[in-house]
Motif scaffolding. Structure first.
Motif, PDB file in Angstrom:
ATOM      1  N   CYS A   1       2.130   2.942  -4.596  1.00  0.00           N
ATOM      2  CA  CYS A   1       3.017   2.083  -4.060  1.00  0.00           C
ATOM      3  C   CYS A   1       3.610   2.565  -2.848  1.00  0.00           C
ATOM      4  O   CYS A   1       3.878   1.729  -2.242  1.00  0.00           O
ATOM      5  CB  CYS A   1       4.302   2.310  -5.153  1.00  0.00           C
ATOM      6  SG  CYS A   1       4.074   1.328  -6.764  1.00  0.00           S
TER       7      CYS A   1
ATOM      8  N   LYS B   1       0.767   1.150  -0.407  1.00  0.00           N
ATOM      9  CA  LYS B   1       0.761  -0.338  -0.249  1.00  0.00           C
ATOM     10  C   LYS B   1       1.881  -0.889  -1.007  1.00  0.00           C
ATOM     11  O   LYS B   1       1.730  -1.411  -2.115  1.00  0.00           O
ATOM     12  CB  LYS B   1      -0.722  -0.735  -0.499  1.00  0.00           C
ATOM     13  CG  LYS B   1      -0.993  -2.268  -0.072  1.00  0.00           C
ATOM     14  CD  LYS B   1      -2.648  -2.557  -0.465  1.00  0.00           C
ATOM     15  CE  LYS B   1      -3.010  -3.720   0.237  1.00  0.00           C
ATOM     16  NZ  LYS B   1      -4.468  -3.927  -0.035  1.00  0.00           N
ATOM     17  N   PRO B   2       2.920  -0.912  -0.613  1.00  0.00           N
ATOM     18  CA  PRO B   2       4.168  -1.383  -1.359  1.00  0.00           C
ATOM     19  C   PRO B   2       4.052  -2.711  -1.764  1.00  0.00           C
ATOM     20  O   PRO B   2       4.802  -3.216  -2.698  1.00  0.00           O
ATOM     21  CB  PRO B   2       5.209  -0.908  -0.637  1.00  0.00           C
ATOM     22  CG  PRO B   2       5.077  -0.694   0.903  1.00  0.00           C
ATOM     23  CD  PRO B   2       3.559  -0.157   0.669  1.00  0.00           C
ATOM     24  N   GLU B   3       3.452  -3.531  -0.936  1.00  0.00           N
ATOM     25  CA  GLU B   3       3.488  -5.055  -1.087  1.00  0.00           C
ATOM     26  C   GLU B   3       2.284  -5.505  -2.480  1.00  0.00           C
ATOM     27  O   GLU B   3       2.401  -6.671  -2.677  1.00  0.00           O
ATOM     28  CB  GLU B   3       2.993  -6.024   0.151  1.00  0.00           C
ATOM     29  CG  GLU B   3       1.688  -5.701   0.578  1.00  0.00           C
ATOM     30  CD  GLU B   3       1.331  -4.713   1.251  1.00  0.00           C
ATOM     31  OE1 GLU B   3       0.192  -4.536   1.894  1.00  0.00           O
ATOM     32  OE2 GLU B   3       2.195  -3.431   1.519  1.00  0.00           O
ATOM     33  N   ALA B   4       1.521  -4.670  -2.571  1.00  0.00           N
ATOM     34  CA  ALA B   4       0.561  -4.781  -3.887  1.00  0.00           C
ATOM     35  C   ALA B   4       0.916  -4.854  -5.067  1.00  0.00           C
ATOM     36  O   ALA B   4       1.850  -4.160  -5.478  1.00  0.00           O
ATOM     37  CB  ALA B   4      -0.720  -3.899  -3.425  1.00  0.00           C
ATOM     38  N   ASN B   5       0.301  -5.597  -5.983  1.00  0.00           N
ATOM     39  CA  ASN B   5       0.626  -5.540  -7.439  1.00  0.00           C
ATOM     40  C   ASN B   5      -0.171  -4.403  -7.912  1.00  0.00           C
ATOM     41  O   ASN B   5      -1.529  -4.310  -7.835  1.00  0.00           O
ATOM     42  CB  ASN B   5       0.236  -6.939  -8.093  1.00  0.00           C
ATOM     43  CG  ASN B   5       0.509  -6.792  -9.681  1.00  0.00           C
ATOM     44  OD1 ASN B   5       0.886  -5.715 -10.198  1.00  0.00           O
ATOM     45  ND2 ASN B   5       0.269  -8.277 -10.263  1.00  0.00           N
TER      46      ASN B   5
ATOM     47  N   GLU C   1       6.610  -7.878 -11.423  1.00  0.00           N
ATOM     48  CA  GLU C   1       5.694  -8.541 -10.705  1.00  0.00           C
ATOM     49  C   GLU C   1       4.167  -7.820 -11.231  1.00  0.00           C
ATOM     50  O   GLU C   1       3.154  -8.212 -11.360  1.00  0.00           O
ATOM     51  CB  GLU C   1       5.517  -8.390  -9.356  1.00  0.00           C
ATOM     52  CG  GLU C   1       5.809  -7.194  -8.670  1.00  0.00           C
ATOM     53  CD  GLU C   1       7.151  -6.776  -8.388  1.00  0.00           C
ATOM     54  OE1 GLU C   1       7.382  -6.142  -7.377  1.00  0.00           O
ATOM     55  OE2 GLU C   1       8.191  -7.187  -8.985  1.00  0.00           O
TER      56      GLU C   1
END
Length: 237
Positions: A77, A80-84, A110
């Motif tokens: 996280c 790459k905080p935007e990744a699922n 999400e």
């Protein structure tokens, strides 16, 4: 290899992937980080499941699996905080094994978006184990069970998930579920020659791993019901 040698083998595997994890984290390589994070988790879990099958107390090993899994989630996280993160790491498996030691893994909404029906069913099973009424999840469960039953390759998996749910349903109304547990034991043994499981992760008990480990999902279900029978998959700690 016997069980003790297998534990040692997976410990060495873990060390190799820990080195890969450290390198990927330092270099900021998300793909490599996720690959090594999964393998660290799975190899640590194998050590715990083998120990469990030996009827030795795996509690401390499961604690390490959970703590290390949470560290991996945080690292993914952060990078790459935007990744699922559910696409990079088996969050649903981490939640399941955490339940065994009375730990709860918090997940973001999400992260629930997983295409694989078996992974979705793991997520839903985890929701039941942490207090959601089974009846409130029936529609979602039936959709994913239908997908598994629709493909010959995954019929055994579908039957296994259906049986977990039948055991939970029976336990909720205080029925004797020992017969269903025996059926679940038998379905687990069938994984040894089933393509869905032999081509999956080792922690699923396919192929030669079948007699080496236990069905941790069944163990979690039986813990939820405070089951005290003799199944090799029952959680006793």
């Amino acid at each position: 290899m016997n069980s003790t040698e297998s534990v040692q083998f997976f410990a060495k595997q873990t060390a190799t992937f820990e080195d890969g994890f450290a390198h990927a984290r330092k270099s900021g390589n998300y793909h490599l980080l996720s690959l090594n994070a999964r393998q660290v988790f799975l190899n640590r879990l194998m050590q715990a499941l083998i120990t469990w099958r030996m009827r030795e107390n795996p509690h401390a090993l499961i604690e390490e699996v959970v703590d290390r899994g949470l560290e991996s989630l945080n690292a993914l996280c952060e990078l790459k905080p935007e990744a699922n993160v559910a696409n990079a790491f088996p969050v649903e498996k981490l939640r399941m094994v955490a339940f065994l030691i009375d730990r709860e893994v918090k997940t973001k909404e999400e992260w629930q978006s997983i295409e694989s029906p078996d992974r979705n069913l793991d997520y839903l099973l985890g929701m039941i184990l942490t207090g959601h009424p089974l009846s409130s999840l029936n529609d979602a469960i039936n959709v994913d069970l239908g997908k598994l039953f629709a493909t010959n390759r995954s019929v055994l998996a579908a039957k296994s998930y259906q049986l977990y749910l039948d055991i939970l349903s029976g336990g909720e109304v205080k029925e004797d579920v020992s017969g269903l547990v025996d059926e679940a034991d038998d379905l687990y043994r069938q994984r040894a020659g089933d393509a869905f499981y032999t081509n999956g992760y080792e922690v699923e008990g396919g192929g030669l791993d079948n007699g080496l480990i236990v069905d941790y999902r069944l163990g979690a279900v039986l813990k939820y019901l405070n089951y005290s029978g003799s199944s090799a998959h029952a959680w006793r700690w």
